[in-house]
Motif scaffolding. Structure first.
Motif, PDB file in Angstrom:
ATOM      1  N   PHE A 183       3.285 -19.285 -17.948  1.00  0.00           N
ATOM      2  CA  PHE A 183       4.062 -19.589 -16.750  1.00  0.00           C
ATOM      3  C   PHE A 183       3.801 -21.025 -16.297  1.00  0.00           C
ATOM      4  N   THR A 184       2.585 -21.505 -16.518  1.00  0.00           N
ATOM      5  CA  THR A 184       2.293 -22.913 -16.216  1.00  0.00           C
ATOM      6  C   THR A 184       3.155 -23.820 -17.079  1.00  0.00           C
ATOM      7  N   TRP A 185       3.279 -23.486 -18.355  1.00  0.00           N
ATOM      8  CA  TRP A 185       4.057 -24.347 -19.247  1.00  0.00           C
ATOM      9  C   TRP A 185       5.555 -24.207 -19.024  1.00  0.00           C
ATOM     10  N   MET A 212       7.948 -27.415 -18.193  1.00  0.00           N
ATOM     11  CA  MET A 212       9.197 -27.703 -18.899  1.00  0.00           C
ATOM     12  C   MET A 212      10.404 -27.650 -17.973  1.00  0.00           C
ATOM     13  N   GLN A 213      10.344 -26.850 -16.911  1.00  0.00           N
ATOM     14  CA  GLN A 213      11.409 -26.896 -15.911  1.00  0.00           C
ATOM     15  C   GLN A 213      11.487 -28.286 -15.289  1.00  0.00           C
ATOM     16  N   LEU A 214      10.339 -28.841 -14.946  1.00  0.00           N
ATOM     17  CA  LEU A 214      10.314 -30.176 -14.339  1.00  0.00           C
ATOM     18  C   LEU A 214      10.675 -31.258 -15.355  1.00  0.00           C
ATOM     19  N   GLN A 268      14.313 -31.569 -15.499  1.00  0.00           N
ATOM     20  CA  GLN A 268      14.847 -32.288 -14.340  1.00  0.00           C
ATOM     21  C   GLN A 268      14.512 -33.779 -14.372  1.00  0.00           C
ATOM     22  N   GLY A 269      13.792 -34.195 -15.412  1.00  0.00           N
ATOM     23  CA  GLY A 269      13.426 -35.600 -15.517  1.00  0.00           C
ATOM     24  C   GLY A 269      12.243 -36.002 -14.661  1.00  0.00           C
ATOM     25  N   LYS A 270      11.555 -35.033 -14.081  1.00  0.00           N
ATOM     26  CA  LYS A 270      10.406 -35.346 -13.227  1.00  0.00           C
ATOM     27  C   LYS A 270       9.114 -35.500 -14.022  1.00  0.00           C
ATOM     28  N   LEU A 271       9.109 -35.001 -15.251  1.00  0.00           N
ATOM     29  CA  LEU A 271       7.929 -35.113 -16.094  1.00  0.00           C
ATOM     30  C   LEU A 271       8.334 -35.536 -17.493  1.00  0.00           C
ATOM     31  N   ASP A 272       7.504 -36.333 -18.111  1.00  0.00           N
ATOM     32  CA  ASP A 272       7.654 -36.714 -19.513  1.00  0.00           C
ATOM     33  C   ASP A 272       6.432 -36.169 -20.235  1.00  0.00           C
ATOM     34  N   GLU A 275      17.752 -24.664 -25.329  1.00  0.00           N
ATOM     35  CA  GLU A 275      17.190 -25.707 -26.187  1.00  0.00           C
ATOM     36  C   GLU A 275      15.747 -26.046 -25.779  1.00  0.00           C
ATOM     37  N   THR A 276      15.435 -25.925 -24.490  1.00  0.00           N
ATOM     38  CA  THR A 276      14.058 -26.158 -24.044  1.00  0.00           C
ATOM     39  C   THR A 276      13.133 -25.089 -24.590  1.00  0.00           C
ATOM     40  N   LEU A 277      13.583 -23.839 -24.507  1.00  0.00           N
ATOM     41  CA  LEU A 277      12.770 -22.740 -25.025  1.00  0.00           C
ATOM     42  C   LEU A 277      12.583 -22.867 -26.533  1.00  0.00           C
ATOM     43  N   ALA A 278      13.636 -23.298 -27.222  1.00  0.00           N
ATOM     44  CA  ALA A 278      13.521 -23.500 -28.670  1.00  0.00           C
ATOM     45  C   ALA A 278      12.475 -24.562 -28.988  1.00  0.00           C
TER      46      ALA A 278
END
Length: 674
Positions: free
Chosen positions: A132-134, A138-140, A143-147, A325-328
């Motif tokens: 759930f942390t990960w 990946m949600q953020l 949204q472009g808030k994290l790289d 695509e994020t989950l993949a």
């Protein structure tokens, strides 16, 4: 959380004295399988290979129906609960988005005889929380808030200290390749007032770095705690609130919470946790120092909804938590020691058996032991949790092994190499886990976690402590270049070589850690005997001195004992050093043995004791200087018998060894960092 059940200095002192070789406690057996074998380069196996017998799962396939699952689990869980004194368990199986089986076994509270309800009873699922942390990370990232590939210091209001001239990234943290050493301060506390704030925890417990980022897997709870703080800063919400609003609420996981303790409305649903003797009181609520790595409380039903969303491309009932695509990306292999070994993905890791590629996580607290896996090709979800430490990590592999064997039988065929060639035998040696500490008192635990790899005359590899579910030693044979598989199971070992061709690490089926070759000076084949012999020598000095003292006090009228001509008794320096070492180390082991497994992972309340250990170690080392000097000077006295000189030298060498031991294993070292 794959925690150590007893992370204390005293535990290791006792292990050093009474144990010789053990399976590393941080690498429990994860039963797995793999696809058909090729050499690592994909080439055919050599012509001198012969077929090996691999029929461990060649039984009849059973239908995956509610009735058959009922019979299957009713045969397993009551036996496990009785055998290992486990209070209760919960299980869920989902296929194609439908719950096929869901049931609770035993009690959520032994005292009140409250039964486990899979829909409402909340279990502490420890390291499964990391998923759930990960998902939050990946949600953020969406949204472009994290790289995930930039230096994590960009998102922090404190700094991760530089090392190896390479920054640590979120991708490194996801794959446990940040290189951090183990830390255990405040990892579990039983009193809410002892739980530190997340930032305080991270600043106070920042570990040293053992490996360059991205190169070696070394399972790290600190890395996930760091990621949860980054979620908090990037989102502007406390991590517990973020997970509630962006994962649990959309998926209607109504009995799930990262809050510690859980909200008042959920308290009646919490299961108690037990150490392994359900006749004793429950452990109490286990507060995890940082929620992100292991603080989640949830139910089997809620985990079914999470699994359903994952298998449905990140969406459930119109609510989306991740893009497909994020989950993949998250499920794509990121670190794999060998193509024939399960990989670690982005937060998830794979567990192979009978051609199934389970992907998910397991988790351990003191009392709770859980597993959560999905199988994408079969659209399967399997969740199991136990509320007692009885049996440790053993019941889980029984469930996933037997489940896979019953409903998806047929181990992939393998070919053992009958007459291997090359330098395959140099895999032999002693190894220690990459999940370890080197700069704190936890380094002592490395003694007990070493394992020995041996290759016999029949080219069979054995690794100490690596046993099958029956407790029998697993025997591995070569199936490819540096790739070994158990004769009667599906476990594998891969030997990792450096640029010079030397075997430096072993990769196991759990990809979150590896085993690194132990340097000669830390090899417990001589450090443990050296410790025991030194303690025995100094114990004899202690005993004979007490006898002489007792004779003087209680038998004053008897003639005073005098040494023979040419013989002298130990002088004050060696004798005082022997007293301090023996009382200090012997007393520490006795305290541990008296307390046994009731000890908790350390908190700041331990620090004064660590300071005392530092002072005692320093004092003993200081006195040892006089013992060593006496051992040297005694050889310049020609009038003394050789037995006297040997006696002084035995004591001097024992003190010298224990002084090295205290420095190398950090008996004298950091007192406020563990």
């Amino acid at each position: 959380m794959r925690y150590l059940s007893c992370a204390t200095l005293l535990a290791v002192l006792a292990a050093a004295a009474f144990g010789t070789e053990a399976q590393a406690p941080i690498a429990p057996r994860t039963p797995v399988a793999a696809p058909p074998v090729q050499s690592p380069a994909g080439a055919p196996v050599p012509a001198n290979a012969v077929a090996g017998a691999m029929s461990a799962t060649g039984g009849q396939m059973h239908p995956l129906t509610a009735d058959d699952l009922q019979a299957f689990f009713d045969g397993i869980f009551p036996l496990q609960l009785e055998r290992s004194d486990i209070a209760g368990a919960t299980v869920l199986v989902m296929k194609d988005g439908n719950i096929v089986f869901e049931k609770g076994y035993g009690f959520a509270d032994v005292k009140s005889k409250k039964p486990v309800d899979p829909a409402n009873t909340m279990f502490r699922i420890a390291s499964i929380s990391k998923l759930f942390t990960w998902v939050s990370v990946m949600q953020l990232a969406e949204q472009g808030k994290l790289d995930i590939d930039t230096d994590v210091n960009r998102y922090l209001d404190f700094q991760i200290r530089p090392a190896f001239s390479k920054p640590v990234t979120l991708r490194n943290l996801m794959t446990h390749t940040g290189g951090f050493e183990e830390v255990l301060n405040d990892i579990i506390v039983l009193n809410a007032k002892d739980k530190p704030a997340l930032r305080d925890y991270l600043v106070a417990n920042q570990p040293r770095r053992l490996f360059p980022p991205g190169q070696v897997t070394a399972y790290s709870n600190y890395g996930i705690a760091l990621a949860s703080y980054i979620v908090q800063r990037a989102s502007g919400e406390p991590f517990e609130q973020y997970a509630q609003e962006h994962i649990f609420a959309p998926l209607k996981m109504t009995h799930s919470s990262f809050y510690q303790p859980v909200p008042k409305t959920l308290e009646p649903f919490l299961s108690e946790g037990y150490r392994g003797d359900t006749a004793k009181p429950a452990v109490g609520y286990e507060f995890v120092g940082a929620s992100g790595p292991g603080g989640l409380s949830t139910t089997a039903s809620d985990m079914g909804r999470f699994g359903h969303a994952l298998l449905n491309g990140g969406e459930l009932d119109g609510a989306r938590i991740l893009k497909p695509e994020t989950l993949a990306r998250m499920w794509s292999p990121q670190y794999q020691a060998n193509p024939q070994m399960p990989p670690i993905c982005m937060g998830f890791y794979q567990d192979w058996r009978n051609g199934l590629h389970w992907i998910g996580h397991e988790g351990d607290l003191i009392a709770f032991h859980s597993l959560f896996f999905v199988e994408p090709t079969q659209k399967l979800v399997l969740f199991v949790s136990y509320n007692s430490s009885g049996g440790g990590a053993r019941p889980r592999p029984e469930v996933i092994d037997f489940f896979s064997d019953r409903y998806f039988p047929g181990a992939p065929a393998v070919t053992f190499i009958a007459k291997p060639t090359g330098n395959f035998r140099d895999i032999a040696g002693r190894y220690q886990s990459t999940r370890r500490a080197d700069s704190t008192k936890l380094r002592l635990m490395n003694i007990g976690s070493q394992v020995t790899a041996k290759v016999d005359k029949d080219n069979v590899l054995t690794i100490g402590g690596f046993n099958d579910l029956r407790g029998h030693q697993e025997k591995f044979k070569l199936i490819g270049t540096d790739l070994w598989q158990a004769q009667d199971e599906q476990d594998r070992v891969f030997a990792i070589r450096d640029g010079s061709g030397h075997v430096v690490r072993l990769a196991m089926m759990f990809p979150g850690i590896q085993f690194e070759r132990v340097p000669w000076y830390a090899n417990n084949s001589w450090t443990i005997p050296g410790f025991i012999v030194s303690l025995v020598i100094l114990g004899l000095v202690f005993l004979t001195s007490l006898i002489r003292l007792g004779r003087r006090l209680f038998f004053r009228r008897r003639p005073r004992l005098e040494p023979q001509t040419g013989t002298i008794w130990l002088t004050f320096g060696p004798r005082s050093a022997a007293f301090v070492w023996f009382v200090f180390l012997g007393g520490a082991m006795c305290v541990f043995l008296a307390r046994g497994n009731d000890q908790m992972p350390p908190t700041p309340a331990w620090f004064p004791w660590f300071v005392l250990i530092n002072w005692l170690s320093g004092f003993a080392i200081f006195l040892s200087i006089f013992a060593v000097l006496a051992a040297i000077r005694i050889w310049f006295r020609d009038e003394l018998r050789w037995i006297t000189k040997v006696k002084f030298n035995f004591v001097g060498l024992a003190c010298l060894f224990l002084s090295w031991f205290a420095v190398f294993y950090r008996l004298i070292g950091p007192a406020h960092r563990l």
